[in-house]
Design an enzyme around this catalytic site. Structure first.
Site, short mmCIF file in Angstrom:
data_model
loop_
_atom_site.label_atom_id
_atom_site.label_comp_id
_atom_site.label_asym_id
_atom_site.label_seq_id
_atom_site.Cartn_x
_atom_site.Cartn_y
_atom_site.Cartn_z
N TYR A 40 1.13 31.68 17.05
CA TYR A 40 1.02 31.45 18.60
C TYR A 40 1.42 32.28 19.23
O TYR A 40 1.44 32.35 20.51
CB TYR A 40 2.12 29.93 18.63
CG TYR A 40 1.40 28.91 18.19
CD1 TYR A 40 -0.01 28.78 17.46
CD2 TYR A 40 1.95 27.67 18.43
CE1 TYR A 40 -0.47 27.45 17.06
CE2 TYR A 40 1.60 26.56 18.03
CZ TYR A 40 0.29 26.55 17.24
OH TYR A 40 -0.31 25.28 16.61
N ASP B 189 4.04 22.63 13.71
CA ASP B 189 3.33 21.75 15.00
C ASP B 189 2.62 20.73 14.68
O ASP B 189 2.69 19.59 15.22
CB ASP B 189 2.42 22.93 15.76
CG ASP B 189 2.01 22.48 17.26
OD1 ASP B 189 2.59 21.49 17.71
OD2 ASP B 189 1.17 22.98 17.67
N ASP C 272 3.71 16.62 14.38
CA ASP C 272 3.06 15.43 15.11
C ASP C 272 3.10 14.28 14.20
O ASP C 272 2.83 13.11 14.55
CB ASP C 272 1.64 16.01 15.66
CG ASP C 272 2.03 16.17 17.45
OD1 ASP C 272 3.35 16.44 17.61
OD2 ASP C 272 1.12 16.22 18.01
N LYS D 222 1.39 28.01 2.46
CA LYS D 222 0.22 28.15 2.00
C LYS D 222 -0.11 29.52 1.31
O LYS D 222 -0.79 30.28 1.49
CB LYS D 222 -0.87 27.89 3.08
CG LYS D 222 -2.39 27.91 2.66
CD LYS D 222 -2.38 26.47 2.05
CE LYS D 222 -3.78 26.27 1.62
NZ LYS D 222 -4.08 25.11 1.06
N ASP E 251 -0.89 21.45 2.60
CA ASP E 251 -1.90 20.46 2.46
C ASP E 251 -1.14 19.25 1.79
O ASP E 251 -1.36 18.00 1.94
CB ASP E 251 -3.07 20.74 1.87
CG ASP E 251 -2.91 21.93 1.04
OD1 ASP E 251 -1.95 22.39 0.89
OD2 ASP E 251 -4.00 22.12 0.07
#
Ligand SMILES: NC(=O)c1ccc[n+]([C@@H]2O[C@H](COP(=O)([O-])OP(=O)(O)OC[C@H]3O[C@@H](n4cnc5c(N)ncnc54)[C@H](O)[C@@H]3O)[C@@H](O)[C@H]2O)c1
Length: 372
Positions: free
Chosen positions: A142, A256, A260, A200, A232
Protein backbone atom coordinates in the site's frame (compact mmCIF):
# COMPACT_ATOMS: atom_id res chain seq x y z
CA UNK A 1 -4.09 9.22 40.26
CA UNK A 2 -2.58 10.90 37.20
CA UNK A 3 -2.91 13.76 34.73
CA UNK A 4 -3.29 12.92 31.06
CA UNK A 5 -3.85 14.96 27.90
CA UNK A 6 -6.00 13.55 25.13
CA UNK A 7 -6.52 15.15 21.72
CA UNK A 8 -10.07 14.44 20.54
CA UNK A 9 -10.84 14.44 16.81
CA UNK A 10 -14.59 13.66 16.52
CA UNK A 11 -14.81 14.19 12.73
CA UNK A 12 -17.95 13.75 10.64
CA UNK A 13 -21.27 11.89 10.58
CA UNK A 14 -21.67 9.67 13.64
CA UNK A 15 -18.04 10.41 14.67
CA UNK A 16 -19.02 13.23 17.08
CA UNK A 17 -22.01 11.26 18.42
CA UNK A 18 -20.00 8.19 19.41
CA UNK A 19 -16.93 10.15 20.56
CA UNK A 20 -19.11 12.15 22.97
CA UNK A 21 -20.17 8.89 24.64
CA UNK A 22 -16.57 7.66 24.84
CA UNK A 23 -15.68 10.87 26.69
CA UNK A 24 -18.63 10.40 29.03
CA UNK A 25 -17.25 6.97 29.93
CA UNK A 26 -13.68 8.31 30.30
CA UNK A 27 -15.08 10.94 32.68
CA UNK A 28 -16.66 8.16 34.74
CA UNK A 29 -13.24 6.45 34.89
CA UNK A 30 -11.62 9.76 35.92
CA UNK A 31 -14.10 10.10 38.73
CA UNK A 32 -13.81 6.47 39.94
CA UNK A 33 -10.00 6.35 39.84
CA UNK A 34 -9.32 10.04 40.57
CA UNK A 35 -7.51 10.79 37.32
CA UNK A 36 -7.58 14.06 35.41
CA UNK A 37 -8.13 13.81 31.67
CA UNK A 38 -7.65 17.08 29.80
CA UNK A 39 -9.29 17.00 26.36
CA UNK A 40 -8.23 19.16 23.43
CA UNK A 41 -10.97 18.94 20.83
CA UNK A 42 -10.04 19.72 17.20
CA UNK A 43 -11.71 19.53 13.80
CA UNK A 44 -10.91 16.76 11.35
CA UNK A 45 -12.33 15.54 8.02
CA UNK A 46 -15.07 17.48 6.22
CA UNK A 47 -15.61 19.60 9.34
CA UNK A 48 -11.96 20.74 9.15
CA UNK A 49 -11.98 21.23 5.37
CA UNK A 50 -14.96 23.58 5.64
CA UNK A 51 -13.57 25.57 8.57
CA UNK A 52 -9.80 25.42 7.98
CA UNK A 53 -9.33 24.45 4.32
CA UNK A 54 -7.56 21.16 5.07
CA UNK A 55 -8.54 17.74 6.39
CA UNK A 56 -6.41 18.30 9.48
CA UNK A 57 -4.42 21.44 10.20
CA UNK A 58 -0.73 21.47 11.09
CA UNK A 59 -1.68 22.98 14.46
CA UNK A 60 -3.98 20.05 15.22
CA UNK A 61 -1.28 17.62 14.14
CA UNK A 62 1.23 19.34 16.44
CA UNK A 63 -1.26 19.09 19.29
CA UNK A 64 -1.66 15.36 18.63
CA UNK A 65 2.10 14.96 18.79
CA UNK A 66 2.24 16.68 22.18
CA UNK A 67 -0.59 14.72 23.79
CA UNK A 68 -0.59 11.34 25.54
CA UNK A 69 -3.12 9.85 23.11
CA UNK A 70 -5.57 10.67 20.33
CA UNK A 71 -9.25 9.72 20.32
CA UNK A 72 -10.63 9.72 16.77
CA UNK A 73 -14.25 9.41 15.58
CA UNK A 74 -14.64 8.98 11.81
CA UNK A 75 -14.30 11.12 8.70
CA UNK A 76 -16.06 11.40 5.36
CA UNK A 77 -19.54 10.58 4.16
CA UNK A 78 -20.52 13.95 2.67
CA UNK A 79 -19.92 15.02 -0.92
CA UNK A 80 -21.54 18.49 -0.81
CA UNK A 81 -18.79 20.41 0.95
CA UNK A 82 -16.81 23.41 -0.32
CA UNK A 83 -13.32 22.46 -1.54
CA UNK A 84 -14.30 18.86 -2.37
CA UNK A 85 -12.30 18.86 -5.65
CA UNK A 86 -9.11 19.77 -3.82
CA UNK A 87 -9.16 18.04 -0.45
CA UNK A 88 -10.49 14.64 0.64
CA UNK A 89 -11.40 14.02 4.30
CA UNK A 90 -9.41 10.74 4.33
CA UNK A 91 -6.22 12.79 3.89
CA UNK A 92 -6.47 13.47 7.62
CA UNK A 93 -5.88 9.81 8.40
CA UNK A 94 -2.96 9.51 5.98
CA UNK A 95 -1.42 12.67 7.44
CA UNK A 96 -1.82 11.39 10.99
CA UNK A 97 -0.48 7.91 10.20
CA UNK A 98 2.46 9.23 8.22
CA UNK A 99 3.21 12.26 10.39
CA UNK A 100 3.11 10.31 13.64
CA UNK A 101 4.48 7.05 12.20
CA UNK A 102 1.58 4.89 13.33
CA UNK A 103 2.99 1.62 12.06
CA UNK A 104 1.08 -0.87 14.23
CA UNK A 105 -2.67 -1.32 13.93
CA UNK A 106 -4.28 -3.37 16.69
CA UNK A 107 -7.77 -4.79 16.32
CA UNK A 108 -9.12 -6.96 19.12
CA UNK A 109 -12.06 -9.28 18.43
CA UNK A 110 -13.82 -10.62 21.50
CA UNK A 111 -17.47 -11.41 20.85
CA UNK A 112 -19.54 -10.88 24.00
CA UNK A 113 -21.26 -14.04 25.21
CA UNK A 114 -24.69 -12.37 25.07
CA UNK A 115 -24.13 -11.34 21.46
CA UNK A 116 -22.93 -14.62 19.96
CA UNK A 117 -26.13 -14.94 17.93
CA UNK A 118 -25.44 -11.57 16.22
CA UNK A 119 -22.61 -13.14 14.19
CA UNK A 120 -23.03 -15.22 11.05
CA UNK A 121 -20.72 -17.85 12.62
CA UNK A 122 -22.24 -20.57 14.80
CA UNK A 123 -22.20 -19.65 18.53
CA UNK A 124 -20.46 -22.93 19.50
CA UNK A 125 -17.53 -22.02 17.21
CA UNK A 126 -17.37 -18.43 18.48
CA UNK A 127 -17.68 -19.17 22.20
CA UNK A 128 -14.44 -18.18 23.94
CA UNK A 129 -12.95 -16.23 21.00
CA UNK A 130 -10.57 -13.52 22.22
CA UNK A 131 -8.03 -12.57 19.59
CA UNK A 132 -6.03 -9.51 18.57
CA UNK A 133 -4.80 -8.81 15.05
CA UNK A 134 -1.61 -6.71 14.87
CA UNK A 135 -1.34 -5.35 11.34
CA UNK A 136 1.70 -3.56 9.91
CA UNK A 137 0.32 -0.25 8.67
CA UNK A 138 2.99 1.82 6.98
CA UNK A 139 4.84 -0.58 4.66
CA UNK A 140 4.20 -3.23 2.05
CA UNK A 141 2.12 -2.95 -1.11
CA UNK A 142 0.00 0.00 0.00
CA UNK A 143 2.90 2.39 0.38
CA UNK A 144 4.23 2.25 -3.16
CA UNK A 145 1.67 4.81 -4.32
CA UNK A 146 2.93 7.68 -2.19
CA UNK A 147 3.35 11.04 -3.90
CA UNK A 148 6.09 11.82 -4.82
CA UNK A 149 6.93 8.24 -5.86
CA UNK A 150 9.22 6.46 -3.43
CA UNK A 151 12.48 5.37 -5.08
CA UNK A 152 12.57 1.60 -5.49
CA UNK A 153 8.81 1.26 -4.84
CA UNK A 154 7.07 1.74 -8.19
CA UNK A 155 3.29 1.65 -8.21
CA UNK A 156 1.83 2.62 -11.54
CA UNK A 157 0.03 1.69 -14.73
CA UNK A 158 2.47 2.14 -17.62
CA UNK A 159 2.77 1.71 -21.35
CA UNK A 160 5.38 -0.64 -22.76
CA UNK A 161 6.14 -1.96 -26.23
CA UNK A 162 4.12 -5.10 -25.28
CA UNK A 163 1.05 -3.13 -24.19
CA UNK A 164 -0.26 -1.65 -20.95
CA UNK A 165 0.99 -3.11 -17.67
CA UNK A 166 0.61 -2.30 -13.98
CA UNK A 167 3.03 -2.70 -11.13
CA UNK A 168 2.86 -2.47 -7.34
CA UNK A 169 5.81 -3.06 -5.05
CA UNK A 170 5.80 -5.14 -1.88
CA UNK A 171 8.86 -3.99 0.00
CA UNK A 172 9.68 -4.53 3.66
CA UNK A 173 12.90 -3.74 5.45
CA UNK A 174 14.19 -5.92 8.25
CA UNK A 175 13.74 -3.02 10.69
CA UNK A 176 10.08 -2.57 9.71
CA UNK A 177 9.38 -6.25 10.24
CA UNK A 178 11.23 -6.37 13.54
CA UNK A 179 9.40 -3.43 15.14
CA UNK A 180 5.92 -4.81 14.35
CA UNK A 181 6.93 -8.28 15.60
CA UNK A 182 8.12 -6.71 18.86
CA UNK A 183 4.77 -4.97 19.34
CA UNK A 184 3.02 -8.33 18.84
CA UNK A 185 5.21 -10.14 21.39
CA UNK A 186 4.91 -7.31 23.93
CA UNK A 187 1.10 -7.26 23.75
CA UNK A 188 0.97 -11.08 23.85
CA UNK A 189 2.75 -10.97 27.22
CA UNK A 190 -0.26 -9.05 28.53
CA UNK A 191 -2.68 -11.60 27.08
CA UNK A 192 -2.60 -15.39 26.60
CA UNK A 193 1.09 -15.39 25.55
CA UNK A 194 0.71 -16.79 22.07
CA UNK A 195 1.74 -15.20 18.74
CA UNK A 196 0.79 -16.46 15.28
CA UNK A 197 2.87 -14.84 12.55
CA UNK A 198 1.03 -14.88 9.22
CA UNK A 199 2.82 -14.76 5.86
CA UNK A 200 3.03 -16.37 2.44
CA UNK A 201 6.58 -17.66 2.79
CA UNK A 202 6.03 -20.46 0.27
CA UNK A 203 5.72 -17.81 -2.49
CA UNK A 204 6.90 -14.31 -1.49
CA UNK A 205 10.47 -13.18 -0.76
CA UNK A 206 9.17 -10.49 1.60
CA UNK A 207 7.50 -13.30 3.59
CA UNK A 208 10.72 -15.34 3.69
CA UNK A 209 12.47 -12.37 5.29
CA UNK A 210 9.43 -11.83 7.55
CA UNK A 211 9.73 -15.44 8.77
CA UNK A 212 13.48 -15.15 9.42
CA UNK A 213 13.01 -11.97 11.46
CA UNK A 214 10.02 -13.45 13.30
CA UNK A 215 12.11 -16.49 14.33
CA UNK A 216 14.88 -14.24 15.62
CA UNK A 217 12.51 -11.99 17.60
CA UNK A 218 10.54 -14.99 18.94
CA UNK A 219 13.74 -16.39 20.47
CA UNK A 220 13.85 -13.32 22.71
CA UNK A 221 10.39 -14.12 24.10
CA UNK A 222 10.68 -17.72 25.32
CA UNK A 223 7.64 -17.21 27.57
CA UNK A 224 5.41 -16.60 24.51
CA UNK A 225 4.25 -19.55 22.38
CA UNK A 226 4.94 -18.93 18.71
CA UNK A 227 3.84 -20.35 15.38
CA UNK A 228 3.91 -19.47 11.66
CA UNK A 229 0.80 -19.78 9.54
CA UNK A 230 0.27 -19.20 5.83
CA UNK A 231 -2.27 -16.47 5.15
CA UNK A 232 -4.67 -18.76 3.25
CA UNK A 233 -4.71 -21.23 6.15
CA UNK A 234 -5.20 -18.35 8.58
CA UNK A 235 -8.26 -17.12 6.67
CA UNK A 236 -9.74 -20.59 6.99
CA UNK A 237 -8.89 -21.12 10.68
CA UNK A 238 -10.34 -17.71 11.61
CA UNK A 239 -13.84 -18.94 10.87
CA UNK A 240 -13.25 -22.65 11.61
CA UNK A 241 -11.58 -22.38 15.04
CA UNK A 242 -11.17 -18.71 16.03
CA UNK A 243 -10.52 -19.75 19.65
CA UNK A 244 -7.13 -21.15 18.61
CA UNK A 245 -5.72 -17.60 18.22
CA UNK A 246 -4.41 -15.09 20.71
CA UNK A 247 -2.24 -12.52 18.85
CA UNK A 248 -2.02 -12.64 15.05
CA UNK A 249 0.71 -10.49 13.50
CA UNK A 250 0.94 -9.83 9.79
CA UNK A 251 1.89 -7.40 7.03
CA UNK A 252 -0.27 -4.60 5.64
CA UNK A 253 -2.28 -6.25 2.82
CA UNK A 254 -2.87 -9.57 4.61
CA UNK A 255 -3.81 -7.62 7.74
CA UNK A 256 -6.31 -5.48 5.86
CA UNK A 257 -8.16 -8.54 4.60
CA UNK A 258 -7.89 -10.68 7.76
CA UNK A 259 -9.07 -7.87 10.06
CA UNK A 260 -12.24 -7.42 8.02
CA UNK A 261 -12.85 -11.15 8.09
CA UNK A 262 -12.19 -11.27 11.85
CA UNK A 263 -14.50 -8.29 12.45
CA UNK A 264 -17.44 -10.38 11.25
CA UNK A 265 -16.97 -12.68 14.25
CA UNK A 266 -18.24 -9.89 16.52
CA UNK A 267 -21.54 -9.34 14.72
CA UNK A 268 -21.67 -5.56 14.26
CA UNK A 269 -19.29 -2.86 13.04
CA UNK A 270 -20.49 -0.85 15.99
CA UNK A 271 -18.71 -3.17 18.45
CA UNK A 272 -15.13 -3.08 17.18
CA UNK A 273 -12.40 -0.75 18.46
CA UNK A 274 -8.88 -0.25 17.12
CA UNK A 275 -5.57 1.29 18.05
CA UNK A 276 -2.74 2.59 15.87
CA UNK A 277 0.55 2.75 17.73
CA UNK A 278 3.56 4.76 16.66
CA UNK A 279 7.21 5.12 17.42
CA UNK A 280 6.79 8.08 19.74
CA UNK A 281 7.03 7.33 23.44
CA UNK A 282 5.10 9.41 25.97
CA UNK A 283 5.56 9.75 29.72
CA UNK A 284 3.09 6.87 30.20
CA UNK A 285 3.61 4.60 27.21
CA UNK A 286 3.45 4.82 23.45
CA UNK A 287 1.57 7.53 21.54
CA UNK A 288 -1.44 6.04 19.80
CA UNK A 289 -4.56 6.89 17.85
CA UNK A 290 -7.74 5.12 18.94
CA UNK A 291 -10.82 4.84 16.76
CA UNK A 292 -13.79 2.61 16.05
CA UNK A 293 -13.26 0.54 12.90
CA UNK A 294 -16.48 1.85 11.36
CA UNK A 295 -16.80 4.97 9.23
CA UNK A 296 -19.01 8.05 9.53
CA UNK A 297 -22.22 6.09 8.68
CA UNK A 298 -24.05 8.96 6.96
CA UNK A 299 -27.16 6.77 6.62
CA UNK A 300 -27.80 6.89 10.37
CA UNK A 301 -26.04 10.14 11.39
CA UNK A 302 -28.05 12.47 13.63
CA UNK A 303 -30.71 9.85 14.41
CA UNK A 304 -29.40 8.49 17.71
CA UNK A 305 -29.02 5.04 16.14
CA UNK A 306 -25.21 4.78 16.21
CA UNK A 307 -23.78 2.16 18.51
CA UNK A 308 -21.12 3.97 20.61
CA UNK A 309 -19.55 0.75 21.98
CA UNK A 310 -16.75 0.60 19.37
CA UNK A 311 -15.74 4.16 20.33
CA UNK A 312 -16.06 3.38 24.06
CA UNK A 313 -13.91 0.24 23.70
CA UNK A 314 -11.40 2.35 21.71
CA UNK A 315 -11.18 4.61 24.77
CA UNK A 316 -10.48 1.47 26.85
CA UNK A 317 -7.62 0.58 24.49
CA UNK A 318 -6.33 4.15 24.85
CA UNK A 319 -6.17 3.71 28.62
CA UNK A 320 -4.43 0.35 28.28
CA UNK A 321 -1.84 1.02 25.58
CA UNK A 322 -1.04 4.75 25.79
CA UNK A 323 -1.71 5.57 29.43
CA UNK A 324 -0.76 2.22 30.98
CA UNK A 325 -4.07 2.15 32.94
CA UNK A 326 -4.99 -1.51 32.57
CA UNK A 327 -7.41 -1.82 35.50
CA UNK A 328 -9.31 1.19 34.19
CA UNK A 329 -9.42 -0.34 30.69
CA UNK A 330 -10.80 -3.60 32.11
CA UNK A 331 -13.39 -1.59 34.08
CA UNK A 332 -14.74 -0.19 30.79
CA UNK A 333 -14.81 -3.63 29.15
CA UNK A 334 -16.67 -5.03 32.17
CA UNK A 335 -19.17 -2.14 32.09
CA UNK A 336 -19.86 -2.78 28.38
CA UNK A 337 -20.36 -6.52 29.01
CA UNK A 338 -22.69 -5.81 31.95
CA UNK A 339 -24.82 -3.34 29.97
CA UNK A 340 -25.23 -5.87 27.15
CA UNK A 341 -25.94 -8.62 29.67
CA UNK A 342 -28.74 -6.49 31.11
CA UNK A 343 -30.38 -6.58 27.67
CA UNK A 344 -29.69 -3.05 26.41
CA UNK A 345 -29.01 -2.76 22.68
CA UNK A 346 -28.69 -0.06 20.06
CA UNK A 347 -30.64 -0.46 16.82
CA UNK A 348 -27.85 -2.39 15.00
CA UNK A 349 -28.09 -5.18 17.60
CA UNK A 350 -31.89 -5.39 17.70
CA UNK A 351 -33.13 -8.82 18.78
CA UNK A 352 -36.22 -10.25 20.43
CA UNK A 353 -36.47 -9.41 24.13
CA UNK A 354 -33.83 -6.63 24.02
CA UNK A 355 -34.41 -3.08 25.26
CA UNK A 356 -33.55 -0.75 22.37
CA UNK A 357 -31.90 2.49 23.48
CA UNK A 358 -30.25 5.36 21.60
CA UNK A 359 -26.58 6.35 21.31
CA UNK A 360 -26.64 8.71 24.26
CA UNK A 361 -28.55 6.33 26.52
CA UNK A 362 -26.05 3.54 25.75
CA UNK A 363 -23.19 5.89 26.73
CA UNK A 364 -24.99 6.81 29.94
CA UNK A 365 -25.71 3.18 30.86
CA UNK A 366 -22.05 2.19 30.37
CA UNK A 367 -20.77 5.25 32.28
CA UNK A 368 -23.16 4.39 35.13
CA UNK A 369 -21.91 0.78 35.13
CA UNK A 370 -18.31 2.04 35.43
CA UNK A 371 -19.30 3.96 38.55
CA UNK A 372 -21.17 1.06 40.24
N1 LIG B 1 -11.59 5.73 9.76
C1 LIG B 1 -12.56 6.40 9.14
O1 LIG B 1 -12.78 7.57 9.42
C2 LIG B 1 -13.40 5.69 8.12
C3 LIG B 1 -13.45 4.30 8.04
C4 LIG B 1 -14.30 3.70 7.11
C5 LIG B 1 -15.09 4.50 6.29
N2 LIG B 1 -14.99 5.86 6.38
C6 LIG B 1 -15.84 6.75 5.57
O2 LIG B 1 -17.17 6.73 6.11
C7 LIG B 1 -18.12 6.98 5.07
C8 LIG B 1 -19.19 5.89 5.10
O3 LIG B 1 -18.58 4.65 4.75
P1 LIG B 1 -19.34 3.26 4.74
O4 LIG B 1 -20.82 3.51 4.71
O5 LIG B 1 -18.72 2.43 3.71
O6 LIG B 1 -18.94 2.56 6.12
P2 LIG B 1 -19.52 2.80 7.57
O7 LIG B 1 -18.71 2.02 8.51
O8 LIG B 1 -19.64 4.25 7.86
O9 LIG B 1 -21.01 2.17 7.53
C9 LIG B 1 -21.28 0.86 7.05
C10 LIG B 1 -22.63 0.39 7.59
O10 LIG B 1 -22.50 0.08 8.98
C11 LIG B 1 -23.37 0.87 9.76
N3 LIG B 1 -22.63 1.33 10.93
C12 LIG B 1 -21.36 1.78 10.98
N4 LIG B 1 -21.03 2.14 12.21
C13 LIG B 1 -22.10 1.90 12.99
C14 LIG B 1 -22.36 2.08 14.36
N5 LIG B 1 -21.46 2.58 15.21
N6 LIG B 1 -23.57 1.75 14.83
C15 LIG B 1 -24.51 1.25 14.01
N7 LIG B 1 -24.33 1.04 12.70
C16 LIG B 1 -23.12 1.38 12.19
C17 LIG B 1 -23.77 2.05 8.86
O11 LIG B 1 -25.03 2.57 9.21
C18 LIG B 1 -23.71 1.45 7.49
O12 LIG B 1 -24.94 0.83 7.19
C19 LIG B 1 -17.30 7.00 3.77
O13 LIG B 1 -17.09 8.35 3.42
C20 LIG B 1 -16.01 6.32 4.13
O14 LIG B 1 -14.93 6.79 3.33
C21 LIG B 1 -14.20 6.47 7.29
Amino acid sequence: MGNYTITVLPGDGIGPEVTEQAILVLDAIASRYQHTFTYHKRLVGVAAIEAEGEAISDESLALCRQSDAILFGAVGGRSDYAGRDKVKPEQALFKLRKGLQFFANLRPVKPLKNLLSASSIKPEILQGTDLLVVRELTGGLYYGHLEPPVPGKPSEIRQTEHGTEAIDTLLYTEAEIERILRVAFEVARDRQKKVTSVDKANVLSSSVLWRQVANRVAAEYPDVAFEHLLVDACAMHLIRKPTSFDVIVTENLFGDILTDEASMLAGSMGMLPSASLGTQKTAHGRLGLYEPIHGSAPDIAGQGKANPIAAILSAAMLLHYSLGLKDEAFAIEAAVAKTIEEGYRTEDLREAGATIINTQQMGQKIAAAVLK
